[in-house]
Design a protein around this motif. Structure first.
Motif, mmCIF file in Angstrom:
data_model
loop_
_atom_site.group_PDB
_atom_site.id
_atom_site.type_symbol
_atom_site.label_atom_id
_atom_site.label_comp_id
_atom_site.label_asym_id
_atom_site.label_seq_id
_atom_site.Cartn_x
_atom_site.Cartn_y
_atom_site.Cartn_z
ATOM 1 N N ALA A 21 0.828 -1.216 0.000
ATOM 2 C CA ALA A 21 0.000 0.000 0.000
ATOM 3 C C ALA A 21 0.860 1.263 0.000
ATOM 4 O O ALA A 21 0.325 2.372 -0.077
ATOM 5 C CB ALA A 21 -0.929 -0.001 1.216
ATOM 6 N N ARG A 22 2.188 1.109 0.092
ATOM 7 C CA ARG A 22 3.072 2.274 0.176
ATOM 8 C C ARG A 22 2.931 3.224 -1.021
ATOM 9 O O ARG A 22 2.925 4.432 -0.837
ATOM 10 C CB ARG A 22 4.519 1.791 0.327
ATOM 11 N N ARG A 26 -1.098 8.210 0.327
ATOM 12 C CA ARG A 26 -1.993 9.348 0.524
ATOM 13 C C ARG A 26 -3.422 8.874 0.757
ATOM 14 O O ARG A 26 -4.119 9.373 1.648
ATOM 15 C CB ARG A 26 -1.940 10.278 -0.693
ATOM 16 N N ARG A 27 -3.854 7.914 -0.038
ATOM 17 C CA ARG A 27 -5.206 7.373 0.159
ATOM 18 C C ARG A 27 -5.299 6.583 1.458
ATOM 19 O O ARG A 27 -6.339 6.590 2.122
ATOM 20 C CB ARG A 27 -5.600 6.502 -1.036
ATOM 21 N N LEU A 28 -4.223 5.872 1.806
ATOM 22 C CA LEU A 28 -4.222 5.124 3.067
ATOM 23 C C LEU A 28 -4.393 6.065 4.253
ATOM 24 O O LEU A 28 -5.251 5.850 5.122
ATOM 25 C CB LEU A 28 -2.921 4.332 3.196
ATOM 26 N N ILE A 32 -7.539 6.591 6.977
ATOM 27 C CA ILE A 32 -7.341 6.550 8.432
ATOM 28 C C ILE A 32 -7.862 7.850 9.067
ATOM 29 O O ILE A 32 -8.517 7.841 10.117
ATOM 30 C CB ILE A 32 -5.865 6.325 8.773
ATOM 31 N N ALA A 33 -7.573 8.997 8.409
ATOM 32 C CA ALA A 33 -8.071 10.274 8.926
ATOM 33 C C ALA A 33 -9.596 10.295 8.935
ATOM 34 O O ALA A 33 -10.228 10.776 9.896
ATOM 35 C CB ALA A 33 -7.522 11.414 8.072
ATOM 36 N N THR A 90 -11.296 2.889 1.035
ATOM 37 C CA THR A 90 -10.749 1.614 1.512
ATOM 38 C C THR A 90 -10.891 0.526 0.452
ATOM 39 O O THR A 90 -9.977 -0.287 0.267
ATOM 40 C CB THR A 90 -11.443 1.179 2.812
ATOM 41 N N SER A 91 -12.014 0.528 -0.266
ATOM 42 C CA SER A 91 -12.194 -0.480 -1.322
ATOM 43 C C SER A 91 -11.226 -0.224 -2.469
ATOM 44 O O SER A 91 -10.637 -1.165 -3.020
ATOM 45 C CB SER A 91 -13.641 -0.464 -1.833
#
Length: 586
Positions: A21-22, A26-28, A32-33, A90-91
């Motif tokens: 996912a690195r 930004r999307r990760l 989380i935010a 997330t999807s």
């Protein structure tokens, strides 16, 4: 109980999954935010309802109720929009990771040593490349980040409840130890079941793939009933594993409902307390639902996460497999003469069963060497070692004086063309199978090679000609026709070394005569290695190697070997006698 080793391994698998996912960090971090923001939003609605009942209904009734209701509607719309964005992020992240991981896994599978395919059912590798990786998507869409969001929501609701009325909160939480214990046992039970489910799915895929491929044999030997019984056994294991998981769900969810009902009853019992307002009571009932909603699914999501990690563990076993052909060579000459040298080569597919034993021979450039011997004597193994489909155990193999390990892998295999007895054709057009989708080979070259082999007219009569779909494994063509197509494929790649592995064994006499001239044209000026059971096809070879049980028994020309009256002479006489016996009486 899960051991510390298992938990640490789960964390190790999770870290490796997150590493994919690195590129999408930004999307990760955005997801989380959003999880944190949505968690902070969770207790707002109970607070607004408490405010409405406690203050405004008692005082400025109509105006304030309308105002607070508008606030609630606006807040609900905002929360719904954020939850949509959260779910989409997330999807999307899960699918992006799955795409990259599947590409990495398939690339690794392409480079695995062939012994891995000898030992591992194709259905198992298919499951790990497709189905197991798809389960890793759930780590993002239904596992790790949603669990984090649910845990944060629970914490925010509890903080709100303690800040509002800590005594009532403690009363509500009296049944919670029961829920914690039930959640733990539910997690452990479903985790074991999911292990069984994934293994059963792999077994099912392997069985179905193998038997669909070999359906001709199953039906030809009337083995349908026996194979159906085996399928029922494997399918029953899959069903039993799923039923055990279903049983755990069936027990867990009623326990959650009982705990919720008990907590609600304790609130009602506590209503008599003089310091508790109706607004607090109402908001606490809503808070209990907000607590139990994530608690109902958090154990389920945790098991989705576990299933993703189990699948990840299986996928990383493929990625961690170091039995692959390492392309560390740098030799890539513009011109190849085709000299072949085997120097003391020994090899076995397993250490305890050597297939070749100290084999040494040399083939000058442009010459033809034939290899004969009984089945299992190591003939095909020699050509598999020549183009590094397997790594040499002992000794050295050289091409043009350079050890094959020092050649760039694609350069080595580009200069060694192979025509096998068991010709494999991919589902697709005749042209795609001849060129292997290489855009550098024009149609004119394809037709010229087909004319040389004598197949151009036959291909032209097929519906669509060179665009005719040969179907999976070339099912619409005869075995002889498939072998003739493999000759064209070898011609198109113009290798310096040509290997014919029983290439004419399944071709009738008429077809064999058709390609005999093409073979002579093909091997002219080219180093050729011919493996054949029919000794009549190799009599013009410059050198004949006679193998028996992995050992090089004799070496020489056809005439020289017959004069020795040794192993080759006995093979020749056996075939000659069979021809006399099988000849029809006149």
């Amino acid at each position: 109980m899960a051991s510390p080793t298992t938990k640490s391994f789960d964390l190790a698998v999770l870290r490796r999954v997150l590493a994919f996912a690195r590129p999408y960090k930004r999307r990760l971090w955005s997801s989380i935010a959003l999880a944190i923001v949505l968690a902070l939003f969770t207790p707002v609605r109970p607070w607004l309802i408490q405010l409405t009942i406690q203050k405004y209904i008692a005082n400025e009734m109509a105006e304030m109720v309308i105002r607070v209701t508008i606030y609630q509607i606006a807040f609900l719309l905002l929360e719904t929009a954020l939850r949509f964005v959260f779910s989409y992020l997330t999807s999307w992240l899960g699918q992006a990771v799955v795409k990259d991981l599947r590409t990495t896994t398939y690339k690794k599978v392409l480079g695995l040593n062939l012994r891995q395919f000898d030992r591992t059912p194709i259905g198992t590798l298919t499951t790990r490349t497709v189905d197991d990786i798809e389960r890793i998507n759930d780590i993002f869409s239904d596992g790790l980040i949603p669990i984090l969001a649910d845990l944060l929501s629970i914490i925010c609701v509890l903080v709100y409840m303690f800040a509002t009325h800590w005594q009532l909160t403690l009363v509500c939480l009296i049944p919670f130890p029961v829920l914690i214990v039930a959640t733990y046992y539910f997690k452990e039970s479903v985790n074991k079941s999911f292990h069984r489910v994934r293994n059963a799915v792999s077994d099912l895929n392997a069985f179905v793939q193998e038997h669909l491929t070999g359906m001709y044999i199953v039906q030809a030997f009337a083995a349908e009933d026996r194979e159906m019984d085996r399928f029922r056994t494997i399918n029953k294991e899959h069903r039993d594993a799923n039923i055990k998981a279903i049983f755990a769900y069936s027990v867990f969810f009623p326990v959650v409902e009982i705990v919720l009902a008990t907590s609600t009853g304790l609130i009602v019992w506590f209503v008599t307390h003089p310091n508790v307002s109706s607004g607090v009571i109402t908001s606490f009932i809503l808070c209990l639902n907000l607590l139990f909603r994530p608690l109902r699914v958090i154990a389920d999501k945790f098991n989705v996460l576990q299933m993703g990690l189990i699948s990840g563990e299986r996928v990383f076993k493929v990625l961690d497999n170091d039995d692959y052909t390492r392309d560390t060579g740098t030799h890539d000459p513009a011109r190849v003469d085709g000299r072949i040298d085997f120097e003391g080569v020994s090899f076995g597919y397993t250490p305890e069963h050597p297939v070749l034993k100290n084999v040494s021979f040399s083939v000058p450039p442009g010459k033809t060497v034939a290899i004969v011997g009984h089945t299992g004597s190591g003939k095909t193994t020699i050509i598999s070692l020549l183009n590094r489909l397997y790594e040499v155990g002992e000794g050295t193999i050289r091409m043009d004086g350079v050890p094959v390990g020092e050649w760039k892998l694609d350069a080595l295999r580009r200069h060694v063309g192979v025509v096998l007895q068991d010709v494999f054709l991919f589902s697709g057009s005749v042209r795609d199978n001849l060129t292997l989708r290489n855009p550098a080979i024009p149609q004119e070259r394809v037709e010229a090679a087909a004319k040389l082999i004598g197949m151009h007219d036959f291909i032209g009569r097929l519906p669509g000609g060179y665009d005719y779909n040969v179907m999976e494994r070339g099912a619409t063509l005869s075995l002889g026709q498939r072998q003739l197509l493999s000759f064209i494929r070898a011609l198109l790649y113009d290798p310096a070394v040509l290997v014919l592995d029983e290439a004419t064994s399944s071709i009738d006499t008429e077809s064999e005569a058709l390609i005999e001239g093409a073979i002579q044209t093909l091997i002219a000026g080219r180093t050729s290695v011919i493996i054949a059971h029919r000794l009549s096809t190799i009599q013009r070879a410059d050198l004949i190697l006679v193998l028996d049980k992995g050992e090089l028994k004799e070496m020489g020309t056809h005439r020289e070997l017959l004069q020795k009256s040794g192993f080759y002479h006995r093979l020749y006489e056996m075939q000659f006698e069979k021809k006399i016996i099988s000849a029809p009486e006149r």
